[in-house]
Scaffold this motif. Sequence first.
Motif, PDB file in Angstrom:
ATOM      1  N   ASN A 146       8.526  -2.370   5.904  1.00 30.37           N
ATOM      2  CA  ASN A 146       8.702  -3.538   6.766  1.00 30.37           C
ATOM      3  C   ASN A 146       9.608  -4.613   6.170  1.00 30.37           C
ATOM      4  O   ASN A 146      10.351  -5.258   6.881  1.00 30.37           O
ATOM      5  CB  ASN A 146       7.347  -4.200   7.049  1.00 30.37           C
ATOM      6  N   THR A 147       9.500  -4.831   4.851  1.00 27.50           N
ATOM      7  CA  THR A 147      10.226  -5.941   4.228  1.00 27.50           C
ATOM      8  C   THR A 147      11.459  -5.428   3.480  1.00 27.50           C
ATOM      9  O   THR A 147      11.501  -4.264   3.061  1.00 27.50           O
ATOM     10  CB  THR A 147       9.338  -6.683   3.207  1.00 27.50           C
ATOM     11  N   ALA A 148      12.438  -6.317   3.312  1.00 29.93           N
ATOM     12  CA  ALA A 148      13.679  -5.935   2.624  1.00 29.93           C
ATOM     13  C   ALA A 148      13.391  -5.526   1.181  1.00 29.93           C
ATOM     14  O   ALA A 148      13.892  -4.512   0.695  1.00 29.93           O
ATOM     15  CB  ALA A 148      14.667  -7.088   2.676  1.00 29.93           C
ATOM     16  N   THR A 149      12.571  -6.320   0.492  1.00 27.76           N
ATOM     17  CA  THR A 149      12.239  -6.001  -0.903  1.00 27.76           C
ATOM     18  C   THR A 149      11.498  -4.672  -0.976  1.00 27.76           C
ATOM     19  O   THR A 149      11.746  -3.856  -1.867  1.00 27.76           O
ATOM     20  CB  THR A 149      11.364  -7.109  -1.522  1.00 27.76           C
ATOM     21  N   GLY A 150      10.600  -4.445  -0.041  1.00 30.13           N
ATOM     22  CA  GLY A 150       9.835  -3.199  -0.003  1.00 30.13           C
ATOM     23  C   GLY A 150      10.755  -1.999   0.180  1.00 30.13           C
ATOM     24  O   GLY A 150      10.597  -0.973  -0.479  1.00 30.13           O
ATOM     25  N   ARG A 151      11.723  -2.169   1.076  1.00 31.17           N
ATOM     26  CA  ARG A 151      12.661  -1.075   1.349  1.00 31.17           C
ATOM     27  C   ARG A 151      13.453  -0.716   0.100  1.00 31.17           C
ATOM     28  O   ARG A 151      13.658   0.443  -0.224  1.00 31.17           O
ATOM     29  CB  ARG A 151      13.632  -1.491   2.459  1.00 31.17           C
TER      30      ARG A 151
ATOM     31  N   GLU B 145      13.273   2.865  -1.967  1.00 30.70           N
ATOM     32  CA  GLU B 145      14.461   3.702  -2.143  1.00 30.70           C
ATOM     33  C   GLU B 145      14.444   4.382  -3.526  1.00 30.70           C
ATOM     34  O   GLU B 145      14.624   5.593  -3.646  1.00 30.70           O
ATOM     35  CB  GLU B 145      15.695   2.804  -2.012  1.00 30.70           C
ATOM     36  N   ASP B 146      14.212   3.602  -4.550  1.00 27.51           N
ATOM     37  CA  ASP B 146      14.110   4.086  -5.926  1.00 27.51           C
ATOM     38  C   ASP B 146      13.019   5.135  -6.088  1.00 27.51           C
ATOM     39  O   ASP B 146      13.209   6.190  -6.687  1.00 27.51           O
ATOM     40  CB  ASP B 146      13.693   2.914  -6.832  1.00 27.51           C
ATOM     41  N   ARG B 147      11.865   4.783  -5.581  1.00 25.69           N
ATOM     42  CA  ARG B 147      10.700   5.673  -5.737  1.00 25.69           C
ATOM     43  C   ARG B 147      10.880   6.957  -4.950  1.00 25.69           C
ATOM     44  O   ARG B 147      10.417   8.024  -5.358  1.00 25.69           O
ATOM     45  CB  ARG B 147       9.429   4.928  -5.286  1.00 25.69           C
TER      46      ARG B 147
ATOM     47  N   ASP C 186       0.845  -1.199   0.000  1.00 31.25           N
ATOM     48  CA  ASP C 186       0.000   0.000   0.000  1.00 31.25           C
ATOM     49  C   ASP C 186       0.882   1.252   0.000  1.00 31.25           C
ATOM     50  O   ASP C 186       0.620   2.220  -0.712  1.00 31.25           O
ATOM     51  CB  ASP C 186      -0.893  -0.030   1.244  1.00 31.25           C
ATOM     52  N   ARG C 187       1.941   1.239   0.788  1.00 28.87           N
ATOM     53  CA  ARG C 187       2.838   2.389   0.876  1.00 28.87           C
ATOM     54  C   ARG C 187       3.603   2.603  -0.418  1.00 28.87           C
ATOM     55  O   ARG C 187       3.844   3.741  -0.815  1.00 28.87           O
ATOM     56  CB  ARG C 187       3.801   2.203   2.058  1.00 28.87           C
ATOM     57  N   LEU C 188       3.992   1.505  -1.071  1.00 31.99           N
ATOM     58  CA  LEU C 188       4.706   1.645  -2.353  1.00 31.99           C
ATOM     59  C   LEU C 188       3.827   2.377  -3.359  1.00 31.99           C
ATOM     60  O   LEU C 188       4.321   3.127  -4.194  1.00 31.99           O
ATOM     61  CB  LEU C 188       5.100   0.269  -2.900  1.00 31.99           C
ATOM     62  N   ASP C 189       2.533   2.167  -3.283  1.00 32.71           N
ATOM     63  CA  ASP C 189       1.623   2.805  -4.240  1.00 32.71           C
ATOM     64  C   ASP C 189       1.383   4.275  -3.908  1.00 32.71           C
ATOM     65  O   ASP C 189       0.725   4.982  -4.660  1.00 32.71           O
ATOM     66  CB  ASP C 189       0.289   2.054  -4.304  1.00 32.71           C
ATOM     67  N   ALA C 190       1.888   4.717  -2.759  1.00 30.32           N
ATOM     68  CA  ALA C 190       1.721   6.126  -2.372  1.00 30.32           C
ATOM     69  C   ALA C 190       2.954   6.939  -2.720  1.00 30.32           C
ATOM     70  O   ALA C 190       2.971   8.155  -2.548  1.00 30.32           O
ATOM     71  CB  ALA C 190       1.422   6.225  -0.878  1.00 30.32           C
TER      72      ALA C 190
END
Length: 221
Positions: free
Chosen positions: A187-192, A196-198, A124-128
């Motif tokens: 929360n997750t390594a992949t998410g982090r 970073e990119d975004r 959800d946060r990645l989409d923000a």
Amino acid sequence: MQPEEIILTTADYIKEKFAGEGSGHDWWHIYRVWQNALYLAKNEQADLLVVQLGALLHDVADWKFYGGDETVGEKMAREYLEKLQVPELVIAPVCQIINEISFKGAGVNTPMSTLEGAIVQDADRLDAIGAIGIARAFAYGGFKHREMHNPNILPENHTSFAAYKKNTGPTINHFYEKLLLLKDRMNTATGRQLAEDRHQYMLNFLEQFYQEWNINVELEK
Ligand code: ADP
Ligand code: NI
């Protein structure tokens, strides 16, 4: 029903419910969170049925017309999943995700108590954030009839504190209030990693935005 069928039936149900939503919670937001969550879950030992149902149902509480009651999303999800005869073993953790994700008290960093919830929250946060986050923020601002930017209402000094408190300030301020803070809350390594990119993309955007905004100043130099 097999898990695959439960997921597709739920996706259809949500797609219909969210059709035409204009505030940033349209079906495509749900769809992206669903896909992001699946992507993040690849590197985690998570229950994929709970992750996917959690993602698909995570914003049900935001159906504006049910306003007020914070447990409404959870209740609706439970009622819906019970009708599909989804086992309680799945319903309980899905409802917990909906409940924890919809709590947005006082800008606090809401901890998720399960791995599945952590994944949905990251998705959800990645989409923000990133390009889509930028687009959603301005879409939301337009929906609320807000200014894009107002140099007299700076995010840093909150000249208009009343506007800030009511969260009615220019959309650019939302970056400082929320969007730029999200990368440190993953929360997750992949998410982090994705965040970073975004995040960097948003910083570049802001720099370019201010440059264009101040073009007259630059030319006069
Ligand atoms: P979600 O429930 O999907 O996490 P929100 O309900 O907080 O998201 O917001 C939906 C979208 O609208 C997000 O992309 C968010 O950044 C954006 N948004 C929320 N509040 C504001 C605001 N004050 N100004 C600009 N965009 C906002
Ligand atoms: Ni959402």
